[in-house]
Motif scaffolding. Sequence first.
Motif, PDB file in Angstrom:
ATOM      1  N   ILE A  55     -82.079  78.551  31.895  1.00  0.00           N
ATOM      2  CA  ILE A  55     -81.865  80.056  31.576  1.00  0.00           C
ATOM      3  C   ILE A  55     -81.206  80.313  33.096  1.00  0.00           C
ATOM      4  CG2 ILE A  55     -83.224  82.336  31.549  1.00  0.00           C
ATOM      5  CD1 ILE A  55     -85.258  80.662  30.176  1.00  0.00           C
ATOM      6  N   VAL A  56     -80.099  81.029  33.009  1.00  0.00           N
ATOM      7  CA  VAL A  56     -79.107  81.492  34.070  1.00  0.00           C
ATOM      8  C   VAL A  56     -79.313  83.286  34.185  1.00  0.00           C
ATOM      9  CG1 VAL A  56     -78.090  79.319  34.000  1.00  0.00           C
ATOM     10  CG2 VAL A  56     -77.060  81.221  32.974  1.00  0.00           C
ATOM     11  N   ASN A  83     -75.215  86.724  38.192  1.00  0.00           N
ATOM     12  CA  ASN A  83     -74.408  86.815  39.256  1.00  0.00           C
ATOM     13  C   ASN A  83     -73.449  85.657  39.708  1.00  0.00           C
ATOM     14  OD1 ASN A  83     -76.417  84.910  39.918  1.00  0.00           O
ATOM     15  ND2 ASN A  83     -76.443  85.527  42.024  1.00  0.00           N
ATOM     16  N   ILE A 126     -73.812  78.621  38.396  1.00  0.00           N
ATOM     17  CA  ILE A 126     -75.255  78.383  38.305  1.00  0.00           C
ATOM     18  C   ILE A 126     -75.425  77.499  37.036  1.00  0.00           C
ATOM     19  CG2 ILE A 126     -77.516  79.067  38.121  1.00  0.00           C
ATOM     20  CD1 ILE A 126     -76.684  81.301  39.791  1.00  0.00           C
ATOM     21  N   GLY A 142     -81.137  88.295  25.793  1.00  0.00           N
ATOM     22  CA  GLY A 142     -82.207  88.927  26.667  1.00  0.00           C
ATOM     23  C   GLY A 142     -83.759  88.303  27.000  1.00  0.00           C
ATOM     24  N   VAL A 193     -88.605  79.570  26.556  1.00  0.00           N
ATOM     25  CA  VAL A 193     -89.451  78.725  27.695  1.00  0.00           C
ATOM     26  C   VAL A 193     -90.812  78.295  26.925  1.00  0.00           C
ATOM     27  CG1 VAL A 193     -91.052  79.485  29.464  1.00  0.00           C
ATOM     28  CG2 VAL A 193     -88.626  80.261  29.388  1.00  0.00           C
ATOM     29  N   SER A 204     -84.769  86.326  38.911  1.00  0.00           N
ATOM     30  CA  SER A 204     -85.608  87.120  39.779  1.00  0.00           C
ATOM     31  C   SER A 204     -87.077  86.389  39.899  1.00  0.00           C
ATOM     32  CB  SER A 204     -85.776  88.565  39.348  1.00  0.00           C
ATOM     33  OG  SER A 204     -86.600  88.388  38.009  1.00  0.00           O
ATOM     34  N   GLU A 210     -93.704  84.781  35.912  1.00  0.00           N
ATOM     35  CA  GLU A 210     -94.053  84.686  34.478  1.00  0.00           C
ATOM     36  C   GLU A 210     -93.784  83.304  33.938  1.00  0.00           C
ATOM     37  OE1 GLU A 210     -92.609  88.106  31.901  1.00  0.00           O
ATOM     38  OE2 GLU A 210     -92.557  86.691  30.194  1.00  0.00           O
ATOM     39  N   LEU A 247     -85.302  81.360  42.747  1.00  0.00           N
ATOM     40  CA  LEU A 247     -85.758  82.582  42.818  1.00  0.00           C
ATOM     41  C   LEU A 247     -84.916  83.407  43.999  1.00  0.00           C
ATOM     42  CD1 LEU A 247     -89.356  82.195  41.727  1.00  0.00           C
ATOM     43  CD2 LEU A 247     -87.393  82.080  40.211  1.00  0.00           C
ATOM     44  N   GLY A 248     -85.419  84.597  44.166  1.00  0.00           N
ATOM     45  CA  GLY A 248     -85.101  85.518  45.063  1.00  0.00           C
ATOM     46  C   GLY A 248     -84.829  85.101  46.413  1.00  0.00           C
ATOM     47  N   CYS A 271     -78.114  85.085  46.023  1.00  0.00           N
ATOM     48  CA  CYS A 271     -79.515  84.820  46.429  1.00  0.00           C
ATOM     49  C   CYS A 271     -79.860  84.514  47.760  1.00  0.00           C
ATOM     50  CB  CYS A 271     -80.241  84.079  45.301  1.00  0.00           C
ATOM     51  SG  CYS A 271     -79.394  82.515  45.186  1.00  0.00           S
ATOM     52  N   GLU A 306     -85.937  91.989  48.254  1.00  0.00           N
ATOM     53  CA  GLU A 306     -84.527  91.598  47.725  1.00  0.00           C
ATOM     54  C   GLU A 306     -84.043  93.025  47.374  1.00  0.00           C
ATOM     55  OE1 GLU A 306     -83.981  89.108  44.318  1.00  0.00           O
ATOM     56  OE2 GLU A 306     -82.651  88.122  45.697  1.00  0.00           O
ATOM     57  N   PHE A 353     -80.256  92.844  46.602  1.00  0.00           N
ATOM     58  CA  PHE A 353     -79.294  92.191  45.930  1.00  0.00           C
ATOM     59  C   PHE A 353     -78.072  93.082  45.688  1.00  0.00           C
ATOM     60  CE2 PHE A 353     -78.336  89.279  42.275  1.00  0.00           C
ATOM     61  CZ  PHE A 353     -78.361  87.980  43.115  1.00  0.00           C
TER      62      PHE A 353
END
Length: 481
Positions: A152-153, A156, A161, A211, A219, A232, A238, A254-255, A287, A384, A386
Amino acid sequence: MTVDYNLLFVGGGWKQPATSNRITAYAASTGEPVGSVPEALRPDVDAAVAAARAAFDDPAGWPRFPASERAAVLERFAEAFAARGPEIACRVSIQNGMPISLSGVLEASAPPMLLRYYAELTEKWSKPDVRPGRFGGRAIVVPEPVGVVAAIVPWNVPQGITFMKIAPALAAGCTVVLKPSPETVLDAFLMAEAAHEAGLPPGVLNIVPGGEDTGRHLVRHVGVDKVSFTGSTTAGREIAATCGGLLRPVSLELGGKSAAIVLPDVDLTTLMDRFFRATLLNNGQLCWLGTRVLAPRSRYDEIVDAVTGLAKSLVVGDPLDPETQLGPLVSARHRDRVAAAIDCGVRDGARLTAGGSCPEGPGWYLDATVFADVDNGSALAREEIFGPVLAVIPYRDEDEAIAIANDSEYGLGGSVWTADPDRGLAVARRVHTGSIGVNGYANDPVAPFGGVKASGFGRELGPEGLATYQVSKSIYIDQLV
Ligand code: NAD
């Protein structure tokens, strides 16, 4: 003219989506629609996972190809991607505002480079290791592919990635279901064309643009063996909780809120291009950027002036113009979020020395912004943002600089700026982070990249990145006990 797709890349071919839902892509510089693709919903994810599962479980399938054959397919994939590289870079820049001078590197050149890098590594890292046992016999340690990977990407650096995940995953013998972000979908379809042309066996790579709900379904899908997520920290928490409940391996990129530590001995003016790349690249939408600039009190005003001058000097423009250094942000929603963080900084009493507003006119532009006299305890220094927003924080001595750098929820990137590389290395060693640069910062594919603390866990790139898609199986032969 818009680019519109009607089919999804699943099971090695172009398949009718389960519903008529669509995702619209927009140009960040105008806000106008530029294309659309089918939105993959739950039944599409189910079909994609089933295809990846079948490809993985096939007794003569991808995981059981000799490493050299997998490497040959990855080489062909690299070639087919490279042929489309310039067009892919354009699509990314149009959608997320990345200056084309950067997308030509991160989105056009890096993916084939990563495919070739992992094609080279696969043979060596797939070899069983035979070890003389302590109970008389032998132990054979076999690195096996972990299975079906859910990748999952974010938007940015969508292709860069993606390939940090799928190049090592495919090299290891895994099969993949990739979920691109809804903000950047058009590039993924050209990438799928390249995979198709290269002859990846059916089901080895499947793409489900969608989305959060599509991501959630993927997941927790029963057919998935490992989740590899970049995004994020909120979504990462989650996903970590879901995978914890399922005891499913997960890696999380992550961030960040990294520190750029300017030491008193440096002449920053001679390093400004590198400093720009380490703090404001991709319109601040990376990031690992060093968005907390730590400046020594002994040269504080001079450094605030230099950073302010840098922000004011950037060439703002159309992301497709090779001269552009600062393009628009990815969406109106994201620009509003960044603008709200700036307002919050002003309310908290930080001194605005550059930018701070959104220019008139079309597109989701925001001026490069610098705050001085920032308190490391304030939201401006802790959260963050961004976007192209730097917070300059004063420090007294080296120990205090390191303490401030480490006083963060995050630990992803960072940089040290100095005339003395040995001193820079010594400071870099004391910063609690997954990666850090001295007088610059660039993710080098040979070295592992990832975070500590709320920046996540697991590593991508380097041989370490390949190892996260493998599990070691031990086979004991002729043991005496
Ligand atoms: P995001 O977390 O909103 O979304 C990232 C991806 O995850 C998207 O594809 C999204 O659709 C999906 N997603 C969102 N919530 C999900 C959920 N609950 N379950 C499954 N999938 C879900 O992040 P974003 O706004 O797209 O990207 C920006 C963030 O990504 C920033 O925080 C940035 O620091 C981070 N990032 C980290 C790295 C890294 O390597 N550490 C690299 C790039 C971006």
